[in-house]
Motif scaffolding. Structure first.
Motif, short mmCIF file in Angstrom:
data_model
loop_
_atom_site.label_atom_id
_atom_site.label_comp_id
_atom_site.label_asym_id
_atom_site.label_seq_id
_atom_site.Cartn_x
_atom_site.Cartn_y
_atom_site.Cartn_z
N GLN A 1 0.83 -1.21 0.00
CA GLN A 1 0.00 0.00 0.00
C GLN A 1 0.86 1.26 0.00
OE1 GLN A 1 -2.68 -0.36 3.33
NE2 GLN A 1 -4.08 -1.72 2.21
N GLU A 2 1.90 1.27 0.81
CA GLU A 2 2.79 2.42 0.84
C GLU A 2 3.51 2.59 -0.50
OE1 GLU A 2 2.58 0.10 3.04
OE2 GLU A 2 2.31 0.95 5.05
N ALA A 3 3.90 1.46 -1.11
CA ALA A 3 4.57 1.51 -2.41
C ALA A 3 3.65 2.09 -3.47
CB ALA A 3 5.03 0.11 -2.82
N GLU A 4 2.39 1.68 -3.43
CA GLU A 4 1.43 2.16 -4.42
C GLU A 4 1.17 3.66 -4.24
OE1 GLU A 4 -2.51 0.37 -6.54
OE2 GLU A 4 -2.22 -0.06 -4.41
N ARG A 5 1.09 4.08 -3.00
CA ARG A 5 0.87 5.51 -2.74
C ARG A 5 2.04 6.35 -3.27
NH1 ARG A 5 0.78 5.20 2.41
NH2 ARG A 5 -1.37 4.50 2.49
N ALA A 6 3.26 5.88 -3.05
CA ALA A 6 4.44 6.64 -3.48
C ALA A 6 4.54 6.71 -4.99
CB ALA A 6 5.70 6.00 -2.89
N ILE A 7 4.30 5.61 -5.68
CA ILE A 7 4.45 5.63 -7.14
C ILE A 7 3.32 6.42 -7.79
CG2 ILE A 7 3.22 3.49 -7.67
CD1 ILE A 7 6.40 4.95 -9.34
N ASN A 8 2.13 6.38 -7.21
CA ASN A 8 1.03 7.19 -7.75
C ASN A 8 1.35 8.69 -7.61
OD1 ASN A 8 -0.46 4.98 -8.50
ND2 ASN A 8 -1.73 4.96 -6.65
N GLN A 9 1.93 9.07 -6.48
CA GLN A 9 2.33 10.46 -6.31
C GLN A 9 3.41 10.85 -7.32
OE1 GLN A 9 3.55 10.67 -2.21
NE2 GLN A 9 1.46 10.64 -1.41
N SER A 10 4.35 9.96 -7.54
CA SER A 10 5.42 10.23 -8.50
C SER A 10 4.87 10.45 -9.90
CB SER A 10 6.42 9.07 -8.50
OG SER A 10 7.40 9.24 -9.51
#
Length: 934
Positions: free
Chosen positions: A150-159
């Motif tokens: 979940q944290e990984a998905e949040r970071a890449i979506n922001q990127s």
């Protein structure tokens, strides 16, 4: 603000382009770690080139490091930045972005998260969107390695959200976009979203192409190939890699070409093509040595060792590992090569050489700083040591095997490398106390770097050590602790190992109910990992050692004592799941989708028989339409059972003893059929459908003998890889026509088949046919004919081989071999065009590979891969007019509406059996109907 002022305030545009290139190469370094591979018990991780793909590539329980190559060191990015004409502050004080790169490279992922979070916040404050996006993309990679989806998905979506609002793209910005898209694709594949990952990696390829970066483009193409493989599109994956190879071959020799060839070689190894992989890796090594007489080629040599091991070229693999260790300038690469060498020495029972290698491994381990890679290396070594016999010391109670680092009595520091070197004897390192000290240090380091996955590996292995020493209470405690550490992260690849281990421990404690529950969870976890299992190099060995036993041990428990109907039903489902997993393992992709069918809904006149080979018995489950499941078993060691199968197959040769053949045939009949003779007779069934197991697949069930009759004289016989794969449909006699083809002449080193011409003529006399003979029998003409006319039957009278190795399973056409993985391209043209699939594929001159006890798995693979609803093939080739006669009889009965395929084959076999010249099973028994028997 100009791009040149955005990247670390660098002012020279050419420097920016070099920086952008280094960003891409950093991304490439992350390539071959995209999928968190399952079942890699004790990995030694590294980063490997080819396009932003990051994963734990580790070693299996036997100590083999699946893939540890690193073409471009992640730190190259940092080193390059320090060469830039930037201010002194940058040169002397690494930025948080650079510190995160260094931590990530060292395997300290939690630390990398901290630095990249800080970097993203700083760039956000400066309104520096590109570097903020880059930091967030790297942050996602770190989270993925920690299993925090979940944290990984949040970071890449922001990127990606930041990058989508970027105007005036230049090459550097496009490179960052490509890197971020590759990171997103990695996450999507980890979540099982292979189609989405494929689309994302196509976008990444486009971004790299627009940036003019061929290296990044290559990495993204290789990522696409993995997604295609996961989707079961093997041919498209192979074609994509072939195109990438052609592009590379056209380029002049360079460092980038060396890196690209190695990346392709590793990708092809994963795709199940080790021979081509070996060729490309050898070329990569040669170019590297030509460009630089003294290069560090340890990564390539390690890859070559792994491929040689896949090809069972053990001596060659050992030599490559030795050279990789000697050549390595990086201590981590050196320890990887040494550990692979050690595990192979143990597997090949070269104990003296293995023990002699241990002091060198000690020295290499002592140089490693705390990191995930260091933890995995120590656990890898511990597992290898546990497989070595030791006469020096045995644990008794807790005196020799304290929970190092986990109890108040022993501190983690006592498990240091120094403690391991106090004993002058290398063999002393194989003692249980030394192994416990080694694992204590690994646990302590995993906690130091806050890596729950690495800690779980080490604690779980310590639990395994206690299990081996029968200290079951402590083993259970440690195993549960290892499981709890991975509960909240994406780590099914190790969770199933500890679930399996917990089941074994509870079984030994007599807690059968809890053991069944633990095994069941392990099997369910394995099912969820289907697409991940296929990427393991040396997959077949791993499958037999670390996947198949989980299913079998669960079935063994379910069938203990007097199993209930619930347990029998569950055991049947598990054994069918194993059949499905074996086909995944064979093809190296999950193209097979299960479609469960109730047998009484398929055919009310058929019984299904499941012989199951267990370590201490041959168990059988019988399914009769409308009746409860029936279970019976014969208490015999697995070795004795398999020996009977092997001996019967040998004595089916007509030049050998009939007495021995009948003896073994009757023994197997007594085990599999005799206990249910009465039930079968009373039920009125006409067809016996066998879901065969192990070496039993190599035997024709029709040839089992009751002392007076063969089984075929009483019942029609069919074989299925599993009813889950069955698509029940009767043959439409009104549209019965055949495309028939074959070779009678010697081709490609294969002998002539003089009876083929007569066979094809007799078939054409029975059914309307289109014939392709000798020179006309090519892949091109076959595809054209299949595409033009919806033939329900395709009959190929040609050489072919079934093997447990997919690359050795093929049929022969005029111009060469057609591999089983290409059969869908050749035979499923109509299916792709929404027309009728093939109802029946006949392969009348094939054979199973000599000496391969699992060769008939290739027959099941052909049956599935061809797309045909039914496949009639031969376990061995009968070069006699009897084949032509049997085939003519088969088609004659098949045209009669009252006969289904199984009944038509039975009548044809009986007609041959009644001929005194051909009464021996050699002539009529090898014909096996696989799949839909209706």
């Amino acid at each position: 603000m100009k791009w040149a002022s955005q990247i670390f305030r660098l002012k020279i545009r050419s420097s920016l382009r070099r920086y952008a290139s280094s960003v891409i190469l950093f991304g490439l370094t992350l390539f071959l770690f995209t999928t968190v591979l399952p079942g890699i018990s004790y990995p030694v991780e590294s980063l490997h080139v080819s396009g932003d793909k990051v994963e734990d590539r580790g070693q299996r329980a036997e100590g083999y490091i699946a893939q540890t190559d690193k073409i471009l060191h992640l730190g190259d990015n940092t080193r390059y930045l320090k060469r830039q004409p930037a201010n002194a502050k940058i040169a002397n004080s690494p930025t948080p972005l650079e510190q995160g790169i260094a931590a990530f490279e060292a395997g300290r992922f939690a630390e990398a998260v901290h630095f990249w979070q800080q970097a993203a916040q700083e760039y956000e404050a400066k309104r520096d969107r590109l570097n903020q996006a880059l930091s967030l993309s790297y942050l996602s990679l770190a989270y993925q390695n920690l299993g925090q989806v979940q944290e990984a998905e949040r970071a890449i979506n922001q990127s990606l959200d930041l990058l989508q609002h970027q105007d005036n793209w230049e090459s550097g910005g496009l490179a960052i976009l490509g890197q971020a898209l590759n990171t997103q694709g990695r996450l999507q594949l980890t979540k099982g979203q292979a189609e989405a990952a494929l689309d994302t990696w196509k976008q990444a390829t486009d971004a790299y192409s627009r940036a003019g970066d061929e290296t990044g483009k290559l990495g993204s193409q290789i990522n696409q190939a993995q997604a295609l493989q996961t989707l079961g599109l093997y041919r498209r994956a192979q074609t994509l890699l072939e195109q990438a190879n052609q592009q590379l071959q056209a380029n002049p020799d360079s460092r980038v070409k060396v890196q690209g060839l190695q990346s392709l070689g590793i990708a092809l190894q994963e795709l199940g093509d080790p021979k081509t992989s070996q060729t490309l890796l050898t070329q990569s090594l040669a170019i590297a040595q030509e460009l630089n007489p003294t290069p560090d080629t340890s990564a390539i040599l390690l890859s070559l060792g792994n491929v040689a091991r896949d090809l069972q070229e053990d001596d060659k693999a050992l030599d490559y590992y030795h050279k990789a260790a000697e050549n390595a300038t990086n201590p981590l690469m050196q320890i990887k090569a040494q550990l692979n060498q050690l595990s192979l020495l143990i597997n090949t029972e070269q104990e003296d050489a293995a023990i002699a290698l241990l002091p060198q491994i000690q020295v290499s381990l002592a140089t490693l700083s705390p990191s995930r890679a260091a933890v995995y290396a120590q656990v890898n070594l511990a597992d290898s040591l546990m497989r070595m016999e030791s006469d020096v010391e045995t644990c008794h109670g807790t005196s020799g095997c304290q929970l190092m680092g986990l109890t108040d009595d022993v501190t983690p520091e006592t498990g240091s490398a120094k403690a391991l070197t106090t004993n002058g004897s290398a063999k002393a390192l194989t003692t249980d106390s030394a192994i416990a000290q080694l694992l204590a240090k690994a646990i302590q380091q995993a906690r130091q770097i806050q890596d729950a996955k690495a800690e779980s590996y080490a604690i779980g292995q310590l639990g395994k050590l206690y299990e081996q020493q029968q200290q079951l209470a402590e083993a259970q405690k440690l195993t549960q602790q290892a499981l709890s550490l991975v509960q909240g992260i994406n780590a099914g690849d190790i969770a199933y190992l500890w679930e399996w281990q917990l089941g074994r421990i509870q079984e030994k404690q007599g807690n059968i109910k809890d053991a069944v529950a633990a095994y069941t969870v392990a099997v369910e976890t394995l099912r969820s990992l289907r697409s991940d299992l296929i990427a393991l190099p040396n997959l077949q060995f791993y499958f037999r050692e670390r996947v198949e036993p989980v299913y079998r041990q669960l079935v063994g428990l379910l069938l203990k004592s007097d199993p209930s109907q619930k347990n029998l039903q569950k055991a049947r489902e598990v054994i069918e799941s194993l059949q499905l997993a074996e086909l995944d393992n064979f093809f190296r992709h999950t193209c097979i989708q299960a479609q469960p069918q109730q047998i009484d809904q398929v055919d009310p006149t058929a019984a299904v028989i499941y012989p199951i080979i267990l370590p201490d018995r041959l168990a059988v489950i019988l399914s009769l339409p409308g009746q409860p499941l029936r279970h019976y078993q014969t208490q015999l060691p697995e070795t004795e059972v398999n020996n009977a199968f092997i001996e019967l197959r040998k004595f089916l040769n007509p030049v050998l003893s009939n007495k021995q053949r009948l003896r073994y045939s009757q023994d197997i009949y007594d085990w599999v059929i005799r206990p249910i003779e009465v039930e079968l007779a009373d039920s009125g069934v006409k067809t016996l459908v066998f879901i065969l197991d192990g070496a039993l697949r190599n035997l024709p069930m029709a040839a089992l003998y009751d002392g007076e009759q063969y089984l075929i004289e009483k019942y029609s016989v069919a074989v299925s890889p599993g009813l889950q794969l069955l698509e029940p449909r009767a043959l439409d006699r009104e549209r019965l026509q055949a495309l028939i083809g074959g070779l009678s002449e010697e081709r490609g080193g294969f002998s002539a088949l003089p009876g083929v011409e007569l066979e094809l003529k007799k078939i054409s006399d029975q059914v309307p046919s289109e014939m392709l003979f000798n020179q006309e029998f090519t892949t091109t003409t076959l595809e054209q004919e299949i595409s033009a006319v919806p033939f329900p039957v395709i009959h190929l009278a040609t050489h072919g081989q079934f093997s447990s190795e997919v690359e050795d399973t093929f049929i022969l056409t005029w111009e060469g071999q057609v591999n089983v993985n290409d059969l869908d391209q050749l035979l499923q043209v109509r299916e792709r065009e929404d027309s009728q699939p093939i109802e029946l594929l006949v392969l009348s001159a094939c054979q199973t590979a000599t000496g391969d006890q699992r060769a008939a798995l290739g027959l099941a693979g052909v049956a599935v891969r061809s797309g045909a609803r039914s496949t009639l093939a031969t376990l061995w080739s009968v070069r006699d007019e009897s084949t032509a006669q049997l085939m003519a009889e088969f088609y004659q009965y098949l045209t009669q509406a009252e006969n289904n395929k199984a009944q038509s084959l039975r009548q044809a076999q009986l007609s041959i059996l009644k001929n005194p010249k051909y009464e021996h099973p050699y002539y009529w028994a090898p014909f096996v109907l696989v799949g839909n028997w209706l």
